[in-house]
Design a protein around this motif. Structure first.
Motif, mmCIF file in Angstrom:
data_model
loop_
_atom_site.group_PDB
_atom_site.id
_atom_site.type_symbol
_atom_site.label_atom_id
_atom_site.label_comp_id
_atom_site.label_asym_id
_atom_site.label_seq_id
_atom_site.Cartn_x
_atom_site.Cartn_y
_atom_site.Cartn_z
ATOM 1 N N GLY A 34 0.797 -1.229 0.000
ATOM 2 C CA GLY A 34 0.000 0.000 0.000
ATOM 3 C C GLY A 34 0.820 1.264 0.000
ATOM 4 O O GLY A 34 0.402 2.288 -0.560
ATOM 5 N N MET A 35 1.990 1.231 0.629
ATOM 6 C CA MET A 35 2.831 2.429 0.635
ATOM 7 C C MET A 35 3.989 2.279 -0.354
ATOM 8 O O MET A 35 4.332 3.228 -1.059
ATOM 9 N N ALA A 59 11.784 9.603 -3.236
ATOM 10 C CA ALA A 59 11.218 10.517 -2.226
ATOM 11 C C ALA A 59 10.050 11.302 -2.832
ATOM 12 O O ALA A 59 9.005 11.478 -2.188
ATOM 13 N N VAL A 60 10.222 11.767 -4.079
ATOM 14 C CA VAL A 60 9.110 12.463 -4.751
ATOM 15 C C VAL A 60 7.947 11.483 -4.909
ATOM 16 O O VAL A 60 6.781 11.835 -4.690
ATOM 17 N N ALA A 62 7.235 8.983 -2.982
ATOM 18 C CA ALA A 62 6.595 8.782 -1.679
ATOM 19 C C ALA A 62 5.650 9.940 -1.349
ATOM 20 O O ALA A 62 4.569 9.733 -0.798
ATOM 21 N N MET A 63 6.069 11.160 -1.686
ATOM 22 C CA MET A 63 5.184 12.307 -1.430
ATOM 23 C C MET A 63 3.911 12.198 -2.261
ATOM 24 O O MET A 63 2.813 12.494 -1.774
ATOM 25 N N LEU A 64 4.078 11.775 -3.515
ATOM 26 C CA LEU A 64 2.891 11.629 -4.369
ATOM 27 C C LEU A 64 2.001 10.485 -3.872
ATOM 28 O O LEU A 64 0.773 10.554 -3.991
ATOM 29 N N LEU A 66 1.571 9.673 -0.682
ATOM 30 C CA LEU A 66 0.807 10.215 0.450
ATOM 31 C C LEU A 66 -0.316 11.129 -0.042
ATOM 32 O O LEU A 66 -1.451 11.072 0.451
ATOM 33 N N ALA A 67 0.025 11.971 -1.034
ATOM 34 C CA ALA A 67 -0.983 12.895 -1.575
ATOM 35 C C ALA A 67 -2.129 12.114 -2.223
ATOM 36 O O ALA A 67 -3.298 12.483 -2.082
ATOM 37 N N TRP A 69 -3.202 9.002 -1.520
ATOM 38 C CA TRP A 69 -4.049 8.388 -0.495
ATOM 39 C C TRP A 69 -4.946 9.441 0.145
ATOM 40 O O TRP A 69 -6.135 9.204 0.361
ATOM 41 N N SER A 70 -4.367 10.596 0.453
ATOM 42 C CA SER A 70 -5.123 11.634 1.157
ATOM 43 C C SER A 70 -6.225 12.220 0.270
ATOM 44 O O SER A 70 -7.407 12.229 0.643
ATOM 45 N N LEU A 71 -5.836 12.678 -0.920
ATOM 46 C CA LEU A 71 -6.816 13.286 -1.828
ATOM 47 C C LEU A 71 -7.804 12.239 -2.349
ATOM 48 O O LEU A 71 -8.999 12.514 -2.482
ATOM 49 N N MET A 73 -8.836 9.374 -0.976
ATOM 50 C CA MET A 73 -9.828 8.991 0.036
ATOM 51 C C MET A 73 -10.808 10.135 0.270
ATOM 52 O O MET A 73 -12.001 9.898 0.470
ATOM 53 N N LEU A 74 -10.294 11.380 0.235
ATOM 54 C CA LEU A 74 -11.181 12.539 0.425
ATOM 55 C C LEU A 74 -12.254 12.554 -0.660
ATOM 56 O O LEU A 74 -13.448 12.718 -0.375
ATOM 57 N N LEU A 92 -5.753 1.708 -4.432
ATOM 58 C CA LEU A 92 -4.347 1.292 -4.509
ATOM 59 C C LEU A 92 -3.996 0.839 -5.928
ATOM 60 O O LEU A 92 -2.939 1.212 -6.462
#
Lengths: 117, 626
Positions: A34-35, A59-60, A62-64, A66-67, A69-71, A73-74, A92
């Motif tokens: 998932g991550m 790293a970029v 990983a940031m995308l 997180l974004a 999953w957050s956006l 799910m929202l 996913l």
């Protein structure tokens, strides 16, 4: 070795199976898929489009991840979809297969040379 | 005779062969021993030690962990992969004490509010549910949606999922600082130093280690800026791709945290302006800063629309900080010019703007306090050197981080007043981004050579950065937050005993969730999070708790109008003053601390209250007819 697309499909399949495994197998498999899955997929996309050849691309990615999953799910919750395992597995799958498709598709020749008549 | 051109000295060429085995063993041993000592310090503290032994053990451990890592980023000519690994280890090292502090439960006030918001979202799938512990959390659900998605997939608890996420946030924040510094300085070594300086910043180890919306917003902000800074040097598709990444990450920041997203918009705006002036001044070819300005404007517009659409009381909430800041500034100016009385809104405001002694009543060791003062001039010197070195060759991104870093020094006098201190502390999370980059340029320039002087300067820099860690801990993490130990009334970190958690669980079983509970602020935090109890916001709780006699009939009528169903009393109201200075809120009137015994015992004689549960320290009263 597996191709990038097959690896992407493999990650999604692992998440699908892992999500219905008993604990602690479920937690271990799904947290990695998932991550790690979207991080890897977005990292590939970044390496291709940003010509970023060192490890910062992950790293970029990983940031995308997180974004997304957050956006993601929202948006799902905003349109009234209830939280459920199939829903998050679908998200996913989109977060892995979408970027993998973008990172592996051939650039069309006519995009550079002009559209043929 | 023509002079032979001497090639510039290659910095420590032997290091290019990589670290020798004894050095690797020494580093691994030092970090392992350091981790062991930090764990031991927490164990000692949990036994309720009143001395400072656990502090000494803690700092011995922290130095053993941080010093070799900082040695690596300052000294060695590591390949980029090794450097990124060291930066990631710094992120883990910075988070480690916070993890050991409370690995399996939400502890701090904010953490409890966000934990409750995530639990409720997981249970109901409904966004924007009111949150009475952290009121703004319901309008900014970015962290909660991220957590529930992963929680649903993995089956882990909110606390476990949150821990995994906070670890990621820590690593990614430092990698983002690395990326910004790398683009500004074009030097991986300085970028590593910048990440190390940010790792020892005041908020990063503890405050940003909480499971709270700000902890997620910081890496989002850092990476949105990093992407915009990376775009500056690019053209065409690559530039557009960076801008898209900056926009997507910035958008996530907007739905995650109010203040951080507004700071992000301002920083992007400053970046566009600095880039515009820098380009005009230096006549550099390339694309203009229009797209960055557009991005800043777009994100600003979305942030405003988000707040307006959700009716988020952002101005009321954030307005307190500039108000108190301005009052503080007036106070300082008046004092400096030998003026008379300060003109303020009211008695409470005047009290908050009065100058305060730093570390008043603090239980921290003397050396920590001393170092917190000593590091400020050292940081300023390194900042000034970095500024001097970069003044001619750097572009808009450099001047943006320089302005951000300058904001840190401007905010320092605010710490002298109780009103300005919380605001100043909050800004450090952001200003340290700029400070870290410019200070790293100063340290990098001083420690670059291979001569004796530079070697000595390298050791001084390692000591300096470790001292900054110690000084910043002193200024940002108090005793109750940092270490476990005996209960401290009105604190953040030592006010959540098992007795209280068990009481809230009993309350949920017998009375259910969502009841209206009146209690002091810290006790309410437990009921608000574990029992989802509602906070009677408009009701002045001190009118019931402070007097030694039963409340007046008018207050009782107000209490019933507010729908209060339960009153929870902690008997330590009459034995301990609140560590954070307030029982209910900053609006309460000044009162004798601790409260008189009669203020607590009167509840047993009030006819409209019925005691339904007694524990060692807490009593739950039901409002009859409530």
């Amino acid at each position: 070795m597996f191709s990038t697309r097959k690896t992407g499909i493999g990650i999604v399949l692992a998440a699908v199976i892992g999500a219905w495994l008993p604990e602690p197998g479920r937690a271990i498999v799904t947290i990695v898929a998932g991550m790690g899955g979207p991080t890897w997929a977005f990292g590939l996309l970044v390496r291709r489009y940003l010509s970023m050849n060192d490890d910062m691309a992950w790293a970029v990615g990983a940031m995308l991840m997180l974004a997304t999953w957050s956006l993601g799910m929202l948006l799902l919750l905003l349109v009234g979809i209830h939280l459920a395992r199939p829903v998050v597995v679908m998200l996913l799958a989109a977060a892995v297969l979408g970027p993998v498709h973008g990172a592996t598709r051939e650039r069309l020749v006519w995009m550079r040379a002009g559209k043929p008549e | 005779m023509e002079r032979a051109r001497v090639p510039p000295s290659v910095f420590a060429p032997r290091l290019r062969r990589g670290l020798r085995r004894p050095a690797v063993l020494a580093i691994v041993g030092s970090i392992g021993l350091g981790i062991g000592l930090v764990v031991l310090a927490y164990h000692e503290a949990s036994l309720g030690q009143t001395g400072l032994r656990h502090y000494h053990i803690f700092w011995a451990g922290m130095w053993l962990v941080f010093a070799p890592l900082i040695w690596l980023v300052i000294r060695t000519d590591l390949a980029i992969r090794g450097r990124l690994a060291v930066v990631s280890l710094l992120g883990l090292a910075a988070y480690f004490p916070r993890f050991v502090r409370a690995p399996s439960m939400p502890l701090m006030y904010d953490e409890l509010g966000h934990w409750e918001a995530t639990e409720r979202l997981f249970r109901t799938s409904k966004l924007f549910q009111p949150n009475d512990v952290v009121k703004m959390a319901s309008y900014f659900p970015g962290l909660h949606t991220l957590t529930v998605g992963l929680r649903e997939l993995t089956g882990l608890s909110t606390v476990r999922t949150g821990t995994v996420l906070v670890v990621c946030f820590h690593l990614l924040t430092l990698l983002g600082i690395f990326q910004i510094a790398r683009k500004v300085t074009h030097d991986d070594r300085m970028a590593g130093i910048a990440a190390a300086v940010y790792a020892v910043s005041p908020s990063f180890p503890f405050f940003d280690g909480m499971y709270a919306y700000e902890s997620f917003a910081i890496p989002l902000m850092v990476w949105s800026i990093a992407a915009a800074v990376s775009a500056i040097a690019e053209r065409g598709t690559t530039r557009r791709a960076w801008m898209v990444i900056s926009g997507v990450i910035g958008l996530t920041c907007v739905i995650t945290h109010h203040l951080t997203s507004y700071v992000l918009v301002v920083v992007l705006g400053i970046l566009a302006l600095c880039q515009f002036f820098s380009k005009r001044h230096r006549h550099v070819a390339g694309e203009g800063p229009g797209d960055i300005a557009l991005l800043a404007g777009g994100l600003g517009g979305v942030a405003v629309c988000w707040a307006v659409a959700l009716h988020a009381p952002v101005i009321t909430y954030l307005g307190v900080f500039p108000q108190q800041g301005l009052a503080t500034l007036r106070q300082l100016v008046t004092k400096a010019t030998g003026g008379g009385q300060v003109v303020s809104g009211g008695a409470a405001a005047q009290e908050r703007t009065a100058l305060r002694p730093l570390f008043g009543g603090s239980r921290l060791p003397h050396y920590e306090r001393l170092i917190s003062f000593a590091i400020q001039p050292a940081l300023f010197v390194a900042f000034a050197i970095g500024l001097w070195k970069g003044r001619k060759t750097r572009g808009g991104a450099f001047w943006t981080v320089a302005l951000l870093g300058l904001a840190y020094f401007i905010s320092l006098p605010m710490v002298l007043t109780p009103g300005g201190s919380p605001g100043a502390h909050r800004t450090w999370t952001y200003s340290y981004i700029g400070l870290a980059v410019v200070v790293a340029m100063g340290i990098g320039a001083l420690t670059k050579g291979s001569g004796k002087r530079h070697r000595a300067l390298r050791w001084i820099a390692i000591l300096g950065v470790c001292s900054v860690l110690m000084g910043n801990y002193a200024s940002a993490v108090n005793d109750s937050e940092r270490f476990p130990g005996p209960f401290v009334f009105g604190s953040d970190g030592r006010n959540m005993p098992t007795e209280l958690v068990d009481l809230t669980k009993w309350f949920v079983q017998t009375e259910g969730r969502g009841r209206v509970v009146l209690s002091d602020l810290r006790t309410y935090a437990a009921f608000g999070s574990y029992a989802e109890a509602k906070d009677p916001v408009s009701f002045p709780g001190w009118e019931v708790f402070f007097p030694v006699t039963p409340p007046r009939p008018q207050i009782v009528a107000e209490l019933r109008d507010a729908g209060i169903q339960f009153v929870v009393v902690d008997d330590r109201l009459a034995t301990e003053p609140p560590e954070r200075g307030t029982y209910f809120s900053s609006f309460e009137p000044g009162v004798e601390e601790p409260l008189p015994e009669a203020s607590v015992s009167k509840f047993d004689s009030i006819s409209w209250l019925r005691a339904i549960r007694h524990t060692e320290h807490y009593t739950v009263y039901q409002v009859i007819g409530g």
